[in-house]
Design a protein around this motif. Structure first.
Motif, PDB file in Angstrom:
ATOM      1  N   LEU A  49       4.815   9.088 -10.109  1.00 56.66           N
ATOM      2  CA  LEU A  49       4.533   8.912 -11.540  1.00 56.66           C
ATOM      3  C   LEU A  49       4.341  10.229 -12.296  1.00 56.66           C
ATOM      4  O   LEU A  49       4.900  10.398 -13.390  1.00 56.66           O
ATOM      5  CB  LEU A  49       3.307   8.002 -11.715  1.00 56.66           C
ATOM      6  CG  LEU A  49       3.578   6.494 -11.714  1.00 56.66           C
ATOM      7  CD1 LEU A  49       2.272   5.716 -11.687  1.00 56.66           C
ATOM      8  CD2 LEU A  49       4.401   6.095 -12.938  1.00 56.66           C
ATOM      9  N   PRO A  50       3.561  11.181 -11.783  1.00 59.78           N
ATOM     10  CA  PRO A  50       3.402  12.435 -12.533  1.00 59.78           C
ATOM     11  C   PRO A  50       4.711  13.199 -12.715  1.00 59.78           C
ATOM     12  O   PRO A  50       4.829  14.001 -13.653  1.00 59.78           O
ATOM     13  CB  PRO A  50       2.415  13.240 -11.670  1.00 59.78           C
ATOM     14  CG  PRO A  50       1.681  12.218 -10.870  1.00 59.78           C
ATOM     15  CD  PRO A  50       2.690  11.152 -10.593  1.00 59.78           C
ATOM     16  N   ALA A  60       4.336   5.445  -5.576  1.00 61.41           N
ATOM     17  CA  ALA A  60       4.316   5.432  -7.044  1.00 61.41           C
ATOM     18  C   ALA A  60       3.299   6.440  -7.572  1.00 61.41           C
ATOM     19  O   ALA A  60       3.537   7.121  -8.579  1.00 61.41           O
ATOM     20  CB  ALA A  60       3.995   4.027  -7.553  1.00 61.41           C
ATOM     21  N   GLY A  61       2.164   6.557  -6.892  1.00 61.36           N
ATOM     22  CA  GLY A  61       1.157   7.534  -7.291  1.00 61.36           C
ATOM     23  C   GLY A  61       1.667   8.958  -7.174  1.00 61.36           C
ATOM     24  O   GLY A  61       1.308   9.834  -7.977  1.00 61.36           O
ATOM     25  N   PHE A  62       2.521   9.191  -6.179  1.00 68.71           N
ATOM     26  CA  PHE A  62       3.126  10.512  -6.031  1.00 68.71           C
ATOM     27  C   PHE A  62       4.212  10.751  -7.079  1.00 68.71           C
ATOM     28  O   PHE A  62       4.325  11.844  -7.639  1.00 68.71           O
ATOM     29  CB  PHE A  62       3.734  10.645  -4.627  1.00 68.71           C
ATOM     30  CG  PHE A  62       4.493  11.921  -4.402  1.00 68.71           C
ATOM     31  CD1 PHE A  62       3.832  13.082  -4.038  1.00 68.71           C
ATOM     32  CD2 PHE A  62       5.877  11.964  -4.555  1.00 68.71           C
ATOM     33  CE1 PHE A  62       4.529  14.264  -3.831  1.00 68.71           C
ATOM     34  CE2 PHE A  62       6.579  13.142  -4.353  1.00 68.71           C
ATOM     35  CZ  PHE A  62       5.904  14.293  -3.991  1.00 68.71           C
ATOM     36  N   SER A 101       0.834  -1.204   0.000  1.00 66.78           N
ATOM     37  CA  SER A 101       0.000   0.000   0.000  1.00 66.78           C
ATOM     38  C   SER A 101       0.869   1.254   0.000  1.00 66.78           C
ATOM     39  O   SER A 101       0.564   2.234  -0.691  1.00 66.78           O
ATOM     40  CB  SER A 101      -0.920  -0.002   1.221  1.00 66.78           C
ATOM     41  OG  SER A 101      -0.165  -0.018   2.429  1.00 66.78           O
ATOM     42  N   ARG A 154       2.277   1.753  -3.471  1.00 67.45           N
ATOM     43  CA  ARG A 154       1.276   2.318  -4.380  1.00 67.45           C
ATOM     44  C   ARG A 154       1.148   3.826  -4.166  1.00 67.45           C
ATOM     45  O   ARG A 154       1.040   4.593  -5.130  1.00 67.45           O
ATOM     46  CB  ARG A 154      -0.079   1.630  -4.178  1.00 67.45           C
ATOM     47  CG  ARG A 154      -0.179   0.236  -4.803  1.00 67.45           C
ATOM     48  CD  ARG A 154      -1.631  -0.214  -4.884  1.00 67.45           C
ATOM     49  NE  ARG A 154      -2.206  -0.368  -3.551  1.00 67.45           N
ATOM     50  CZ  ARG A 154      -2.194  -1.500  -2.849  1.00 67.45           C
ATOM     51  NH1 ARG A 154      -1.620  -2.586  -3.367  1.00 67.45           N
ATOM     52  NH2 ARG A 154      -2.745  -1.565  -1.661  1.00 67.45           N
ATOM     53  N   GLN A 155       1.156   4.253  -2.910  1.00 66.92           N
ATOM     54  CA  GLN A 155       1.071   5.685  -2.627  1.00 66.92           C
ATOM     55  C   GLN A 155       2.299   6.424  -3.165  1.00 66.92           C
ATOM     56  O   GLN A 155       2.178   7.500  -3.764  1.00 66.92           O
ATOM     57  CB  GLN A 155       0.963   5.903  -1.121  1.00 66.92           C
ATOM     58  CG  GLN A 155      -0.307   5.374  -0.493  1.00 66.92           C
ATOM     59  CD  GLN A 155      -0.310   5.539   1.010  1.00 66.92           C
ATOM     60  OE1 GLN A 155       0.058   6.577   1.548  1.00 66.92           O
ATOM     61  NE2 GLN A 155      -0.716   4.503   1.722  1.00 66.92           N
TER      62      GLN A 155
END
Length: 304
Positions: free
Chosen positions: A230-231, A226-228, A220, A223-224
């Protein structure tokens, strides 16, 4: 009035902290660039413009690959480490990040070995040995993994330790460059071998990090992060295209020796970035998440 004085003192303290760490990073960058500048006569004597062009294209190609492979994990580590509430959470951030880059780096290396020769032919043509790309790619994978211990030192705000280790690594690389290029006369292969050997030493720091933070992995949390991160690939890609894509155009429309001459000259113009912008970012990316947890962060951000 008392609250205003306290706020001013807090802002002043943060500015001093930022200036102190930024100055350390800046002095380290100055020392490294000064040594590299003094080595230019040696390099230009033993290397041709074509050699410089090959090195520049290799370096930029690996940088481009790193943007996609890293998934912004370095920035994510600094952000989540700074905002973590406990030492256990901080250790989990570091361990998760290091496990991710180690696994993805090794998988990428094994999957890409068979592509080295055709990719080298595509980029350079048949006149340049594919061994150059193999050495550069191997060094890139080691450096990709070793970048997390470096980011961890930044997260700890251990700017002095970071600069000392970085400077020692550069000095070791320069000594090996002299031996390989000027004494053994193996050309750009010597420079690529120097980078590979220094990155192998940096890999040992990964073991130190694991011993310090322990072995823990959180899907988890990954994922957080990577979500931060990736952009950030898009912004980094835009900066890359703005600052470095011209080398590929020069190589396509002119020649590798043109790229080599251009890259040497460009380093002089890019000196301000190395001496001021990058030292500030080295400090600020690690500090801004810590400051954000404070109630007076808008004032501090504004003054910084």
């Amino acid at each position: 009035m008392l609250e205003t004085v306290q706020q001013r003192e807090a802002v002043t303290c943060e500015i001093r902290t930022a200036a102190r760490h930024g100055a350390v990073y800046g002095l380290g960058a100055m020392a490294i660039k000064a040594v590299g500048f003094l080595m230019l006569p040696v390099y230009t004597h033993y290397l041709t413009p074509v050699d410089y062009g090959i090195l520049e294209i290799l370096d930029l190609s690996m940088s481009l690959l790193g943007m996609f492979l890293n998934l912004g994990m370095t920035a994510a580590l600094l952000r989540y480490y700074g905002s973590a509430k406990s030492a256990e959470e901080k250790n989990k951030v570091v361990s998760t990040s290091l496990i991710f880059v180690t696994v993805t780096g090794l998988v990428m290396f094994l999957l890409s070995l068979g592509l080295v020769r055709p990719v080298s032919l595509f980029i350079f043509g048949p006149t340049v040995s594919s061994n150059y790309l193999l050495l550069s790619f191997s060094s890139f994978i080691l450096g990709y993994i070793a970048n997390l211990p470096r980011a961890y030192l930044r997260a700890l705000e251990a700017s002095g330790t970071f600069v000392v280790l970085d400077t020692l690594g550069v000095l070791a690389m320069l000594v090996m460059n002299i031996v390989f290029v000027a004494v053994l006369k193996i050309g750009i292969a010597g420079i690529l071998w120097s980078a590979l050997l220094v990155n192998m030493v940096w890999i040992a720091a990964s073991g130190w990090v694991f011993r310090r933070v322990g072995l823990a992995f959180s899907r988890s949390l990954l994922r957080q992060m990577a979500g931060f991160g990736l952009p950030l690939i898009l912004s980094n890609l835009a900066l890359f295209a703005l600052n470095f894509s011209d080398r590929f155009f020069l190589k396509h429309f002119c020649s590798l020796d043109t790229v080599g001459i251009y890259s040497v000259g460009y380093k002089f113009g890019y000196m301000m970035n190395f001496l001021l912008v990058q030292p500030f970012l080295g400090m600020w990316q690690a500090r801004m998440s810590i400051i954000h947890a404070r109630p007076d962060h808008p004032q501090i951000y504004g003054r910084i």
